[in-house]
Motif scaffolding. Sequence first.
Motif, PDB file in Angstrom:
ATOM      1  N   GLU A  38       0.838  -1.216   0.000  1.00 33.76           N
ATOM      2  CA  GLU A  38       0.000   0.000   0.000  1.00 33.76           C
ATOM      3  C   GLU A  38       0.864   1.254   0.000  1.00 33.76           C
ATOM      4  O   GLU A  38       0.573   2.227  -0.693  1.00 33.76           O
ATOM      5  CB  GLU A  38      -0.931  -0.003   1.205  1.00 33.76           C
ATOM      6  N   VAL A  39       1.938   1.233   0.787  1.00 33.39           N
ATOM      7  CA  VAL A  39       2.837   2.400   0.827  1.00 33.39           C
ATOM      8  C   VAL A  39       3.530   2.548  -0.533  1.00 33.39           C
ATOM      9  O   VAL A  39       3.691   3.658  -1.059  1.00 33.39           O
ATOM     10  CB  VAL A  39       3.883   2.257   1.957  1.00 33.39           C
ATOM     11  N   ASP A  95       2.388   1.694  -3.467  1.00 35.32           N
ATOM     12  CA  ASP A  95       1.455   2.271  -4.454  1.00 35.32           C
ATOM     13  C   ASP A  95       1.258   3.761  -4.200  1.00 35.32           C
ATOM     14  O   ASP A  95       1.167   4.551  -5.138  1.00 35.32           O
ATOM     15  CB  ASP A  95       0.105   1.550  -4.395  1.00 35.32           C
ATOM     16  N   LYS A  96       1.213   4.141  -2.926  1.00 31.98           N
ATOM     17  CA  LYS A  96       1.028   5.567  -2.603  1.00 31.98           C
ATOM     18  C   LYS A  96       2.211   6.392  -3.103  1.00 31.98           C
ATOM     19  O   LYS A  96       2.048   7.490  -3.635  1.00 31.98           O
ATOM     20  CB  LYS A  96       0.892   5.740  -1.082  1.00 31.98           C
ATOM     21  N   GLU A 144       2.145   6.533  -6.963  1.00 34.58           N
ATOM     22  CA  GLU A 144       1.103   7.416  -7.498  1.00 34.58           C
ATOM     23  C   GLU A 144       1.526   8.877  -7.528  1.00 34.58           C
ATOM     24  O   GLU A 144       0.917   9.688  -8.220  1.00 34.58           O
ATOM     25  CB  GLU A 144      -0.188   7.261  -6.686  1.00 34.58           C
ATOM     26  N   THR A 145       2.558   9.231  -6.787  1.00 34.19           N
ATOM     27  CA  THR A 145       3.009  10.635  -6.811  1.00 34.19           C
ATOM     28  C   THR A 145       3.963  10.905  -7.992  1.00 34.19           C
ATOM     29  O   THR A 145       4.272  12.056  -8.269  1.00 34.19           O
ATOM     30  CB  THR A 145       3.738  11.031  -5.500  1.00 34.19           C
ATOM     31  N   ASN A 179       1.272  16.378  -3.511  1.00 41.42           N
ATOM     32  CA  ASN A 179       0.626  15.074  -3.338  1.00 41.42           C
ATOM     33  C   ASN A 179       1.402  14.222  -2.323  1.00 41.42           C
ATOM     34  O   ASN A 179       0.822  13.609  -1.419  1.00 41.42           O
ATOM     35  CB  ASN A 179       0.600  14.409  -4.734  1.00 41.42           C
ATOM     36  N   ALA A 235       0.035  12.939   1.183  1.00 39.49           N
ATOM     37  CA  ALA A 235      -0.161  11.487   1.320  1.00 39.49           C
ATOM     38  C   ALA A 235       0.561  10.925   2.541  1.00 39.49           C
ATOM     39  O   ALA A 235       0.117   9.942   3.137  1.00 39.49           O
ATOM     40  CB  ALA A 235       0.314  10.785   0.053  1.00 39.49           C
ATOM     41  N   PHE A 236       1.686  11.570   2.921  1.00 42.79           N
ATOM     42  CA  PHE A 236       2.482  11.010   4.026  1.00 42.79           C
ATOM     43  C   PHE A 236       2.549  11.948   5.234  1.00 42.79           C
ATOM     44  O   PHE A 236       3.403  11.781   6.101  1.00 42.79           O
ATOM     45  CB  PHE A 236       3.878  10.627   3.523  1.00 42.79           C
TER      46      PHE A 236
END
Length: 192
Positions: free
Chosen positions: A63-64, A66-67, A70-71, A136, A140-141
Amino acid sequence: MTTLNQPRLSALVEARYSPRAFAPTALPDGYAALLLEAARRAPSGGNAQPWRFVYAEKTRHPEVFDKLAETLTGNNRIWAPTAPMLVAAFAQDLNAEGKPIGSARYDCGAALAWLTVQAQELGLYVHQMGGFDRQNLVEAFAVPQGFVPVTISAVGYLGHPDSLPEDLRERELSRTGRKPLAEIAFTGSFNS
Ligand SMILES: Cc1cc2nc3c(=O)[nH]c(=O)nc-3n(C[C@H](O)[C@H](O)[C@H](O)COP(=O)(O)O)c2cc1C
């Protein structure tokens, strides 16, 4: 009779480049920690250690991963997510009192350089990217005030250039050049 070894460029430095073709092979256990340990040991102004990393291994932290992926922007979105590990590097521009840490980005770059050399030692390659959406990434983080994103790096084993789309394959097969030493290093004033 003793033979003197010719001084030579480090094989790690010689072999390094920034590939786009990564194999999807996962990193062995403990490799990610070794890369980050090398970064941790980099020198920094006043030993401020003004670097932070958000990293993800695709198989361990999907999941991390992909996050982070995605940026990425532009062509980076095409080739980088094949790599098994992504590392976002942040520089701490302001200390806890809100005062600027002047060497933060320089130090962060030094930490990435150490991570890169350690990667070569392990047979891995690192490709840093400035092409990502900073806003982003920060959102996101939950990146705190005073920290700025610097690069996201793809890390992994070399893949085959044929795995890339044609335009990227061409770039992969032509190594980027360097300015001659005489243009960048002087023993006196500039250009002498
Ligand atoms: C701060 C920084 C940002 C970069 N951004 C990108 C990028 O967004 N996409 C990319 O493909 N390469 C990127 N690169 C890789 C450079 O293009 C590469 O290091 C340079 O062309 C020299 O090639 P080499 O690393 O193979 O020797 C970046 C490198 C650095 C240090």
